[in-house]
Design a protein around this motif. Structure first.
Motif, PDB file in Angstrom:
ATOM      1  N   GLN A 131      48.620  43.234  41.062  1.00  0.00           N
ATOM      2  CA  GLN A 131      48.079  41.958  40.609  1.00  0.00           C
ATOM      3  C   GLN A 131      47.229  42.180  39.357  1.00  0.00           C
ATOM      4  O   GLN A 131      46.466  43.145  39.290  1.00  0.00           O
ATOM      5  CB  GLN A 131      47.211  41.311  41.704  1.00  0.00           C
ATOM      6  N   PRO A 132      47.355  41.293  38.362  1.00  0.00           N
ATOM      7  CA  PRO A 132      46.521  41.457  37.163  1.00  0.00           C
ATOM      8  C   PRO A 132      45.047  41.249  37.467  1.00  0.00           C
ATOM      9  O   PRO A 132      44.652  40.232  38.041  1.00  0.00           O
ATOM     10  CB  PRO A 132      47.061  40.358  36.221  1.00  0.00           C
ATOM     11  N   LEU A 133      44.229  42.222  37.112  1.00  0.00           N
ATOM     12  CA  LEU A 133      42.785  42.177  37.354  1.00  0.00           C
ATOM     13  C   LEU A 133      41.997  42.161  36.057  1.00  0.00           C
ATOM     14  O   LEU A 133      40.801  42.390  36.068  1.00  0.00           O
ATOM     15  CB  LEU A 133      42.371  43.375  38.220  1.00  0.00           C
ATOM     16  N   ARG A 134      42.646  41.922  34.963  1.00  0.00           N
ATOM     17  CA  ARG A 134      42.064  41.784  33.627  1.00  0.00           C
ATOM     18  C   ARG A 134      41.780  43.145  32.983  1.00  0.00           C
ATOM     19  O   ARG A 134      41.711  44.182  33.626  1.00  0.00           O
ATOM     20  CB  ARG A 134      40.804  40.909  33.627  1.00  0.00           C
ATOM     21  N   VAL A 135      41.594  43.057  31.661  1.00  0.00           N
ATOM     22  CA  VAL A 135      41.532  44.263  30.840  1.00  0.00           C
ATOM     23  C   VAL A 135      40.317  45.129  31.168  1.00  0.00           C
ATOM     24  O   VAL A 135      40.393  46.358  31.112  1.00  0.00           O
ATOM     25  CB  VAL A 135      41.560  43.883  29.344  1.00  0.00           C
ATOM     26  N   SER A 136      39.170  44.532  31.517  1.00  0.00           N
ATOM     27  CA  SER A 136      37.982  45.348  31.808  1.00  0.00           C
ATOM     28  C   SER A 136      38.210  46.234  33.027  1.00  0.00           C
ATOM     29  O   SER A 136      37.790  47.400  33.056  1.00  0.00           O
ATOM     30  CB  SER A 136      36.761  44.451  32.010  1.00  0.00           C
ATOM     31  N   HIS A 137      38.863  45.707  34.050  1.00  0.00           N
ATOM     32  CA  HIS A 137      39.170  46.514  35.226  1.00  0.00           C
ATOM     33  C   HIS A 137      40.125  47.636  34.851  1.00  0.00           C
ATOM     34  O   HIS A 137      39.965  48.794  35.289  1.00  0.00           O
ATOM     35  CB  HIS A 137      39.794  45.654  36.325  1.00  0.00           C
ATOM     36  N   ALA A 138      41.131  47.333  34.036  1.00  0.00           N
ATOM     37  CA  ALA A 138      42.098  48.347  33.619  1.00  0.00           C
ATOM     38  C   ALA A 138      41.405  49.474  32.871  1.00  0.00           C
ATOM     39  O   ALA A 138      41.692  50.660  33.089  1.00  0.00           O
ATOM     40  CB  ALA A 138      43.180  47.707  32.754  1.00  0.00           C
ATOM     41  N   THR A 145      33.052  41.150  35.432  1.00  0.00           N
ATOM     42  CA  THR A 145      32.787  39.731  35.711  1.00  0.00           C
ATOM     43  C   THR A 145      32.953  38.870  34.467  1.00  0.00           C
ATOM     44  O   THR A 145      32.992  37.646  34.567  1.00  0.00           O
ATOM     45  CB  THR A 145      31.366  39.534  36.258  1.00  0.00           C
ATOM     46  N   MET A 146      33.054  39.494  33.300  1.00  0.00           N
ATOM     47  CA  MET A 146      33.154  38.741  32.058  1.00  0.00           C
ATOM     48  C   MET A 146      34.615  38.476  31.717  1.00  0.00           C
ATOM     49  O   MET A 146      35.452  39.378  31.790  1.00  0.00           O
ATOM     50  CB  MET A 146      32.485  39.497  30.902  1.00  0.00           C
ATOM     51  N   TRP A 172      32.497  43.536  23.321  1.00  0.00           N
ATOM     52  CA  TRP A 172      31.207  43.426  22.646  1.00  0.00           C
ATOM     53  C   TRP A 172      30.084  43.884  23.576  1.00  0.00           C
ATOM     54  O   TRP A 172      29.202  44.657  23.193  1.00  0.00           O
ATOM     55  CB  TRP A 172      31.022  41.980  22.200  1.00  0.00           C
ATOM     56  N   ASP A 173      30.118  43.414  24.826  1.00  0.00           N
ATOM     57  CA  ASP A 173      29.113  43.799  25.810  1.00  0.00           C
ATOM     58  C   ASP A 173      29.115  45.311  26.014  1.00  0.00           C
ATOM     59  O   ASP A 173      28.055  45.939  26.132  1.00  0.00           O
ATOM     60  CB  ASP A 173      29.405  43.076  27.125  1.00  0.00           C
ATOM     61  N   PHE A 174      30.306  45.919  26.034  1.00  0.00           N
ATOM     62  CA  PHE A 174      30.431  47.362  26.220  1.00  0.00           C
ATOM     63  C   PHE A 174      29.785  48.112  25.063  1.00  0.00           C
ATOM     64  O   PHE A 174      29.053  49.094  25.266  1.00  0.00           O
ATOM     65  CB  PHE A 174      31.913  47.715  26.338  1.00  0.00           C
TER      66      PHE A 174
END
Length: 245
Positions: free
Chosen positions: A44-51, A152-153, A159-161
């Motif tokens: 399931q796609p969990l978004r780029v930050s999780h990846a 969560t973003m 940018w946050d990273f």
């Protein structure tokens, strides 16, 4: 994968993360005779930050580079970063990113007409706008720090990273003086660009004196206030506005 195979610096591992979507096993298998690849993924796609966090948790190298599936490293990308990081005077380096709206894998003969994301590092400016393209970045492996991508973003996670690396982990940033990667902004099924519309790279505010463009955080704030007013006027006037704005 092709741009990784073309790197002149060869001492690296490749971690591919499939964030849901179409299986990529056959693609990865086709490159395993040239590159040391570890394939990770989720159904399931969990978004780029999780990846990215999943990849970071498996990264064994002293340094880490990030590469989305719609970007390209130029052949000297990792070599230039390794040279700049070798003396220990920086924890994160980034090259200039050439921005292209068509798919290219090499510098055109006359790249000067194409936009670039290439702002010198300025911590104050970074607090106002994301001035660094993630795909141009090579950093000391953050495994020993608390810094990871905030899952969560849904926007501005890159940018946050960057802000966390600088302010929480104390990373010292340095910009390279060469174009090292290509940042594609084009619609393509399955690409990162299809997840959310992207604005253009950080614009340089126009000059009001006929001289060079105004730069710096203060000038950008002024420029963005003017920009915001123009967008507000279009909304009030029921005029079309680009989705990402």
């Amino acid at each position: 994968m092709r741009s990784l195979a073309r790197q002149t610096y060869r001492h690296f591992e490749v971690i591919v993360v499939r964030d849901g979507g179409t299986p990529v096993d056959q693609v990865v298998t086709g490159w395993q005779h040239e590159l040391p690849i570890t394939l990770l993924g989720t159904d399931q796609p969990l978004r780029v930050s999780h990846a990215r966090n999943l990849a970071l948790s498996h990264a064994r190298g002293e340094h880490v580079a990030l590469l989305d599936d719609d970007d390209v490293f130029l052949p000297h990308h990792l070599a230039d970063a390794a040279d700049a990081l070798r003396d220990g005077q920086a924890d994160a380096v980034y090259g200039q990113a050439l921005v292209s709206h068509t798919w290219i894998e090499a510098l055109p003969r006359t790249p000067h007409g194409l936009p670039r994301k290439d702002c010198p590092f300025d911590a104050v400016f970074l607090a106002v706008a994301n001035t660094i393209h993630t795909g141009s970045l090579v950093i000391r492996n953050p495994a020993s720090t608390p810094v990871r991508f905030d899952e969560t973003m849904t926007h501005c996670g890159d940018w946050d990273f960057l802000l966390a690396l600088h302010h929480t982990a104390g990373y010292r940033f340095n910009r390279l003086n060469t174009i090292t990667c290509i940042y594609h902004q084009l619609p393509r099924p399955g690409a990162v660009t299809s997840a959310a519309p992207r604005p253009s790279p950080v614009p340089r505010p126009p000059s009001t004196s006929g001289g060079p463009p105004r730069t710096g955080a203060k000038a950008y704030r002024e420029w963005f206030r003017e920009f915001d007013d123009r967008i507000d006027a279009r909304v009030v006037g029921d005029l079309p506005v680009a989705p990402h704005l």
